[in-house]
Structure formats: C-alpha cells, structure tokens
Design a protein around this motif. Structure first.
Motif, PDB file in Angstrom:
ATOM      1  N   ALA A  82       0.865  -1.176   0.000  1.00 30.17           N
ATOM      2  CA  ALA A  82       0.000   0.000   0.000  1.00 30.17           C
ATOM      3  C   ALA A  82       0.902   1.226   0.000  1.00 30.17           C
ATOM      4  O   ALA A  82       1.953   1.232   0.636  1.00 30.17           O
ATOM      5  N   ASP A  83       0.514   2.252  -0.738  1.00 31.36           N
ATOM      6  CA  ASP A  83       1.312   3.466  -0.770  1.00 31.36           C
ATOM      7  C   ASP A  83       1.163   4.235   0.542  1.00 31.36           C
ATOM      8  O   ASP A  83       0.261   3.975   1.337  1.00 31.36           O
ATOM      9  N   GLY A  84       2.039   5.208   0.732  1.00 33.69           N
ATOM     10  CA  GLY A  84       2.033   5.998   1.954  1.00 33.69           C
ATOM     11  C   GLY A  84       3.445   6.120   2.484  1.00 33.69           C
ATOM     12  O   GLY A  84       4.153   5.122   2.626  1.00 33.69           O
ATOM     13  N   ARG A  99       4.920  13.584   0.880  1.00 37.35           N
ATOM     14  CA  ARG A  99       4.177  12.324   0.987  1.00 37.35           C
ATOM     15  C   ARG A  99       3.526  12.278   2.355  1.00 37.35           C
ATOM     16  O   ARG A  99       3.951  12.982   3.275  1.00 37.35           O
ATOM     17  N   ASP A 100       2.507  11.423   2.475  1.00 38.20           N
ATOM     18  CA  ASP A 100       1.764  11.337   3.733  1.00 38.20           C
ATOM     19  C   ASP A 100       1.507   9.872   4.067  1.00 38.20           C
ATOM     20  O   ASP A 100       1.163   9.095   3.168  1.00 38.20           O
ATOM     21  N   PRO A 101       1.667   9.486   5.331  1.00 38.75           N
ATOM     22  CA  PRO A 101       1.413   8.087   5.693  1.00 38.75           C
ATOM     23  C   PRO A 101      -0.037   7.654   5.487  1.00 38.75           C
ATOM     24  O   PRO A 101      -0.322   6.462   5.428  1.00 38.75           O
ATOM     25  N   ARG A 181      -2.472  -1.375   6.380  1.00 34.22           N
ATOM     26  CA  ARG A 181      -1.168  -0.967   5.863  1.00 34.22           C
ATOM     27  C   ARG A 181      -0.355  -2.173   5.395  1.00 34.22           C
ATOM     28  O   ARG A 181      -0.497  -3.273   5.914  1.00 34.22           O
ATOM     29  N   ARG A 182       0.526  -1.910   4.439  1.00 36.61           N
ATOM     30  CA  ARG A 182       1.477  -2.940   3.997  1.00 36.61           C
ATOM     31  C   ARG A 182       2.710  -2.221   3.494  1.00 36.61           C
ATOM     32  O   ARG A 182       2.705  -1.609   2.426  1.00 36.61           O
ATOM     33  N   THR A 183       3.788  -2.250   4.311  1.00 36.30           N
ATOM     34  CA  THR A 183       5.014  -1.555   3.965  1.00 36.30           C
ATOM     35  C   THR A 183       6.213  -2.368   4.417  1.00 36.30           C
ATOM     36  O   THR A 183       6.171  -3.022   5.466  1.00 36.30           O
ATOM     37  N   ILE A 249       2.597   8.122 -11.100  1.00 38.07           N
ATOM     38  CA  ILE A 249       1.847   7.811  -9.880  1.00 38.07           C
ATOM     39  C   ILE A 249       1.407   9.095  -9.195  1.00 38.07           C
ATOM     40  O   ILE A 249       2.196  10.031  -9.030  1.00 38.07           O
ATOM     41  N   LEU A 250       0.150   9.112  -8.787  1.00 36.35           N
ATOM     42  CA  LEU A 250      -0.392  10.229  -8.021  1.00 36.35           C
ATOM     43  C   LEU A 250      -1.058   9.670  -6.767  1.00 36.35           C
ATOM     44  O   LEU A 250      -1.944   8.826  -6.851  1.00 36.35           O
ATOM     45  N   THR A 251      -0.604  10.134  -5.607  1.00 39.51           N
ATOM     46  CA  THR A 251      -1.253   9.777  -4.349  1.00 39.51           C
ATOM     47  C   THR A 251      -1.974  11.008  -3.814  1.00 39.51           C
ATOM     48  O   THR A 251      -1.594  12.155  -4.106  1.00 39.51           O
ATOM     49  N   LEU A 252      -3.008  10.770  -3.002  1.00 38.76           N
ATOM     50  CA  LEU A 252      -3.819  11.890  -2.548  1.00 38.76           C
ATOM     51  C   LEU A 252      -4.565  11.538  -1.272  1.00 38.76           C
ATOM     52  O   LEU A 252      -4.572  10.391  -0.826  1.00 38.76           O
TER      53      LEU A 252
END
Length: 258
Positions: A82-84, A99-101, A181-183, A249-252
């Motif tokens: 998962a992104d973050g 970036r944001d968790p 979460r998955r990091t 890639i775009l996260t938001l």
C-alpha cells in the motif's frame, strides 16, 4: 518464536473493471464496490491523472501530492504494498509535505508498457485480514493490536522525520473507515521488550502476503490507462518485466482520510 500457521487462506484477488471516458459515476461505483477500477481513454500525461482523480472522487478531494514518474529497465518484481510515506522537505525555508502516511487513494497510469511482463495485480486487504482471523489468529492479533514503527526500517533516510511514526497495520479513521497498511518499512519500536516477537511476526506477514501474491490474477495496463485504488483497502504490485517501462503515480487524500 511464533508458530507458523498451516491453514491456507483463499486468494483475495481483485481484477478491476475497465470504465471508459465520461463515466465518472460508473467509475466511482466500481471503486466503492471493488476498491479498484481501471480508467480507459486517457492520454499518457500528467494532466490526465489530475482530471481522472477529480472525475472519480469529485468534491471529496482534499490534497494532491507531487506526481512521481517511475521508469525501469528490465525491472524486478514489485511485491504487494500500500502506498504511503512520511516525507517532509523544506522549500525556501518553508516545510512542505511531499508524501503522507495516510494517503487514502492512489492512481497509477501506464506511460509506456514493457516489451514483456510487467503485469499488475491487486489484492483486497480487507478480505485478507478478515480471513486471517480464522486462518491465522495470532497474525490477526498482531495486525490489529500491536504497535510498530511504520518506517523504522528506513531510519536515516533524508527527509524522513526523526520521530518514529507509531501505528498498527489495521486501524480506523474518525469516520470509521478501516485502513490496512502494507510496507517494508515497518520495524519493532525502539527498545520494545517484544522486539523479537514483532520482527518474527513481520516476517510471517511478509510470507503470507507473498503466498497470496502468487495466486492473484494478473492484468495488463495499456498506455494511458489509469489504475485507481482505494489505498486503505487494496494492496497492489506488478511482475518483473523486460525492456523499458514507465508509470506515473499520483497519491492523494480525500475527506475520508485519517
């Protein structure tokens, strides 16, 4: 050392439905139902990602983070994640969050498809956790009740805040949304008396996710197509590839984010 579970879970795979241009409401319904949707008919450029985000998420949008163009040659596989990320920089002396968790959606656009390989795959992390409660109760207990340092394995990375980001793999927002979460950055807390146990459980999670990944159905993004993901619900990855490949890639964050 925790015992390894022998109960095999089903494969919580997601194959996103493709939705054509001008069908924002249909795309939003697919995203809400499945946690993922593929948008077709877009040009492979940066503006398309912003338009796509607004089309699907509408007035729920709150914050867009800087786009990332990822190019790879003969790329290795990217495992389920998962992104973050907790990344803050200073620009002209003013702190800016890059970036944001708690990024709750991610858009991945194919800019250039690989000559061979590079297929995408998506897993429903909600189903993974729900099935884990029966298949591996100890792992479920760890995911839902144990604090970890979410980015401790990356300590010292430039731009990463010095303060540990403490959290659990499964949490809830104020509005009741569940996030899973998955990091690879997770690590035991500093001087945690259960550090050995936590590390063993992190490895157990990694093995369980890798097993899940093997059974997921693959799909290929055409150039310009955009994979939209509920980042709280779905994990994503891709296979190894040969030749050149590029994605944007775009996260938001939306109004539903933590």
């Amino acid at each position: 050392m925790p015992a390894t579970s022998t109960t095999r879970q089903s494969v919580p795979g997601v194959v996103p439905q493709r939705v054509g241009p001008g069908r924002g409401e249909a795309a939003a319904r697919c995203l809400g139902r499945d946690g993922a949707v593929v948008l077709t008919g877009y040009e492979p450029d940066a503006d398309s990602l912003v338009v796509a985000a607004a089309t699907v998420l509408g007035d729920r949008l709150r914050q867009l983070f800087p786009q990332r163009l990822r190019r790879s040659h003969d790329g290795r596989p990217v495992p389920l994640h998962a992104d973050g990320f907790d990344l803050v920089v200073e620009i002209a002396g003013v702190p800016h969050r890059r970036r944001d968790p708690d990024e709750d959606h991610v858009l991945v656009q194919c800019v250039r498809g690989a000559a061979s390989g590079g297929e995408s795959f998506v897993a429903d992390a909600y189903r993974f956790v729900d099935e884990c409660e029966a298949a591996d109760p100890e792992l479920w207990e760890f995911l839902t009740r144990t604090d970890v340092d979410l980015y401790g394995a990356w300590a010292g990375l430039r731009g990463l805040p010095a303060e540990p980001r403490v959290g659990r793999h499964v949490e809830y927002t104020r509005t009741g949304r569940r996030l899973v979460r998955r990091t690879d950055g997770a690590a035991p807390l500093h001087r945690d008396p259960q550090a050995e146990y936590v590390q063993a459980m992190l490895e157990r999670l990694k093995s369980a996710v890798a097993e899940t990944e093997q059974g997921l159905e693959r799909f290929r993004l055409a150039e310009g197509e955009i994979l939209v993901l509920d980042n709280y619900r779905c994990w994503h990855g891709r296979d190894a590839h040969t030749g050149e490949r590029a994605v944007r890639i775009l996260t938001l964050r939306t109004s539903d984010a933590r």
